[in-house]
Design an enzyme around this catalytic site. Structure first.
Site, short mmCIF file in Angstrom:
data_model
loop_
_atom_site.label_atom_id
_atom_site.label_comp_id
_atom_site.label_asym_id
_atom_site.label_seq_id
_atom_site.Cartn_x
_atom_site.Cartn_y
_atom_site.Cartn_z
CG ASP A 259 -2.00 -0.90 0.97
OD1 ASP A 259 -2.02 -1.44 0.09
OD2 ASP A 259 -2.78 -0.92 2.11
CE LYS B 11 -6.64 -1.09 -0.01
NZ LYS B 11 -6.92 -2.34 -0.22
N GLY C 49 -4.92 -2.02 9.12
CA GLY C 49 -4.65 -0.50 9.63
C GLY C 49 -4.43 -0.89 11.23
N GLY D 192 -2.90 -6.55 8.82
CA GLY D 192 -2.08 -6.47 9.97
C GLY D 192 -0.48 -7.21 9.85
N GLY E 260 0.18 -3.42 4.11
CA GLY E 260 -0.51 -2.16 4.12
C GLY E 260 0.11 -1.08 4.85
CB SER E 261 -0.84 0.61 8.20
OG SER E 261 -2.06 1.00 7.71
#
Length: 338
Positions: free
Chosen positions: A66, A123, A195, A256, A277-278
């Site tokens: 991401d 997205k 997230g 996660g 992602g994050s």
């Protein structure tokens, strides 16, 4: 040299080089003077079911990251990511900021597409047909109909068969995965809980899907018919899943994943690849962490290499995680889009 003596990487590299040569010839204007090549170019099929389902196969074993800007996209490419996913905000920031989360700015997506050579995904909100049409017109390589963004339709997903671009969808169990497949998805990813920097939900969802596939394999034909009705999917899809002993389409893990150990764990559980992602860009060491996660995903079968990947990062620089148990039911993203 026979084809079966070549490795998958060699075959993949050959096709990438072939595509580069074709693009060079096309950009140079020589296509006008080479009628056979021009004819070949006009007959190349795009957007077919076969093409849409083949594209994710080339991402297998890799990491999709991401990102929100060109700089992050370049870090991801340099680290060895197989693709990037463009968002307006990273999932952690979406969770913290609240409000309505929408598709990323098309100008940003276009800048990313022009700055890197790996595939670019983006997205859209669940059920938002027209956000998807805009991304298709923009020319992204894949669309993620994502629960991370605020759903546009609480009851229905997009009919993905109408699009020439492949889609990825999230799933927590086999029923969700097969429903999205029946709608035309070309790739599934475990939802996890985006997230949070907490891999526990991704682990749970991957284990549930694997367990339900094993149950399907041992069922009688009559029970599979009942299961198809329960899942609200064609019986043939249930039968195919039982026959091949896995999902009919590529299944990545997401939600996660924050460390090389997390990456290796999800690959060990049977993921075809990873979405991160994050965990990368909310850490204080994104460059090193991106490379370490890619290394761990590629070499998950070798603990000594994953250990070296883990040593490349500092736990003190990891993103601040969120305990799933501390989230209220309405704060869970995974329950969107069943």
């Amino acid at each position: 040299m026979r084809l079966y003596e070549l490795s998958f990487a060699q075959i993949e590299d050959f096709f990438y080089k072939l595509a580069e040569v074709k693009d060079i010839i096309k950009d140079s204007g020589l296509m006008e003077f080479l009628p056979e090549l021009k004819k070949l170019d006009s007959t190349i099929q795009t957007g077919t079911t076969r093409v849409k389902h083949a594209f994710p196969i080339f991402q297998k074993g890799g990491v999709v990251m991401d990102i929100t800007n060109v700089q992050q996209a370049q870090i991801a490419e340099e680290a060895g990511a197989v693709a990037v996913m463009v968002l307006d905000k990273l999932p952690y920031d979406v969770r913290k900021s609240g409000g309505v989360a929408r598709m990323a700015d098309p100008k940003i997506i276009g800048e990313v597409m022009n700055s890197i050579t790996i595939p670019v995904m983006a997205k859209v909100r669940i059920g938002h047909y027209y956000e998807a049409k805009l991304l298709e017109a923009l020319g992204v390589d894949m669309i993620d109909e994502s629960e991370v963004l605020t759903p546009a339709d609480e009851e229905h997903h997009i009919n993905k068969w109408e699009f020439s671009v492949p889609f990825v969808n999230g799933a927590r169990n086999l029923g969700e995965a097969l429903r999205r497949t029946a709608e035309g998805a070309s790739m599934i990813r475990t939802k996890g809980e985006a997230g949070t920097g907490n891999v526990s939900e991704a682990v749970k969802h991957m284990k549930i899907i694997n367990s339900e596939i094993r149950s399907l394999i041992s069922m009688s034909e009559e029970d599979r018919v009942k299961k198809a009705r329960e899942y609200q999917v064609p019986y043939q899809l249930v039968e195919l899943t039982a026959k091949i002993k896995r999902l009919p389409i590529v299944n990545f893990a997401a939600g996660g994943i924050a460390t090389p150990a997390d990456a290796a764990l999800m690959m060990w559980l049977g993921a075809d690849g990873l979405f991160v992602g994050s965990g990368i860009f909310k850490s204080q060491d994104p460059d090193e962490r991106a490379k370490a996660v890619v290394l761990a995903a590629a070499c998950w079968e070798y603990p000594e290499i994953v250990l070296e990947a883990q040593k490349m990062i500092s736990e003190q620089k990891s993103m601040m995680g969120i305990d799933i148990k501390s989230l209220k039911p309405e704060e869970l993203l995974q329950v969107r889009g069943l």
